[in-house]
Design an enzyme around this catalytic site. Structure first.
Site, PDB file in Angstrom:
ATOM      1  N   ASN A  71       0.985  -1.200  -0.040  1.00 28.58           N
ATOM      2  CA  ASN A  71      -0.126  -0.089   0.301  1.00 28.58           C
ATOM      3  C   ASN A  71       0.841   1.206  -0.089  1.00 28.58           C
ATOM      4  OD1 ASN A  71      -1.867   2.154   0.624  1.00 28.58           O
ATOM      5  ND2 ASN A  71      -3.280   0.667   1.756  1.00 28.58           N
ATOM      6  N   HIS A 141     -10.224  -4.856  -2.777  1.00 31.13           N
ATOM      7  CA  HIS A 141      -8.627  -5.131  -2.060  1.00 31.13           C
ATOM      8  C   HIS A 141      -8.900  -5.634  -0.587  1.00 31.13           C
ATOM      9  CE1 HIS A 141      -9.719  -0.693  -2.132  1.00 31.13           C
ATOM     10  NE2 HIS A 141      -8.870  -0.943  -1.146  1.00 31.13           N
ATOM     11  N   HIS A 143      -6.937  -5.589   2.767  1.00 34.57           N
ATOM     12  CA  HIS A 143      -5.898  -5.123   3.406  1.00 34.57           C
ATOM     13  C   HIS A 143      -5.244  -6.310   4.478  1.00 34.57           C
ATOM     14  CE1 HIS A 143      -6.495  -1.036   2.356  1.00 34.57           C
ATOM     15  NE2 HIS A 143      -7.771  -1.196   2.210  1.00 34.57           N
TER      16      HIS A 143
END
Ligand SMILES: [Zn+2]
Length: 182
Positions: A71, A141, A143
């Site tokens: 990220n 997505h 995490h």
């Protein structure tokens, strides 16, 4: 930070990433990699990242249907994401094979983060929809955020800062080097 591999923060050293979070080594860069619209052709970063090299895209590992990527706006050192190649927004849109590989990559991400940094715990999950906090809501997505005891001391700082690209490059290599293969 441009150290030789043998001089890098030792793989397996507890809290290795925390050394990347010294505020004076951080820079704040705004406005990068934000999609201009909701569609795959509107600059969706999760669609364009796989077209780059692993190094340029900060990709840690590629599967058949999903990939793992750092990220750019991490909540904590080593914050990565598992992303389907397919441009879909909702978890229910994943087919069986994508669901399986996303889960498998989540496990491998945990193993890699433990091996590289001695993570003590993890926050894992997805924000579904912008109302729930998804920054790029159009492309699903997952995490995976490693946690260490005491790391909350860093959160007020990293909430509005961004690591230098070179530090992310080092983190990417550390994780790619220990990413489990079947
Ligand atoms: Zn996309």
């Amino acid at each position: 930070m441009t150290t030789e591999p043998e001089q890098q923060i030792g793989v397996g050293t507890p809290d290795a990433f925390q050394r990347l979070w010294t505020p004076h080594r951080m820079a704040y860069i705004q406005g990068e990699n934000k999609p201009t619209g909701p569609g795959a052709d509107d600059g969706c970063p999760f669609c364009s990242i796989p077209e780059k090299s692993d190094e340029d895209g900060l990709i840690i590992a590629r599967g058949e249907r999903v990939y793992a990527v750092l990220n750019l706006y991490p909540y904590n050192g080593g914050h990565l994401m598992v992303v389907p190649f397919r441009h879909i927004a909702d978890y229910t849109e994943l087919d069986d094979a994508e669901t399986l590989e996303l889960a498998e990559f989540t496990k491998r991400a945990m193993a890699a983060l433990r091996a590289a940094s001695g993570a003590h715990g993890f926050n894992i999950g997805m924000n579904q929809g912008s109302v729930a906090g998804a920054g790029i809501a159009a492309h699903l997505h997952q995490h995976i955020v490693p946690r260490w005891g005491g790391d909350t001391n860093f959160l007020p700082v990293i909430g509005h800062t961004k690591v230098l690209p070179q530090l992310l490059a080092d983190t990417r290599k550390m994780l790619a080097d220990v990413w489990p293969t079947v």
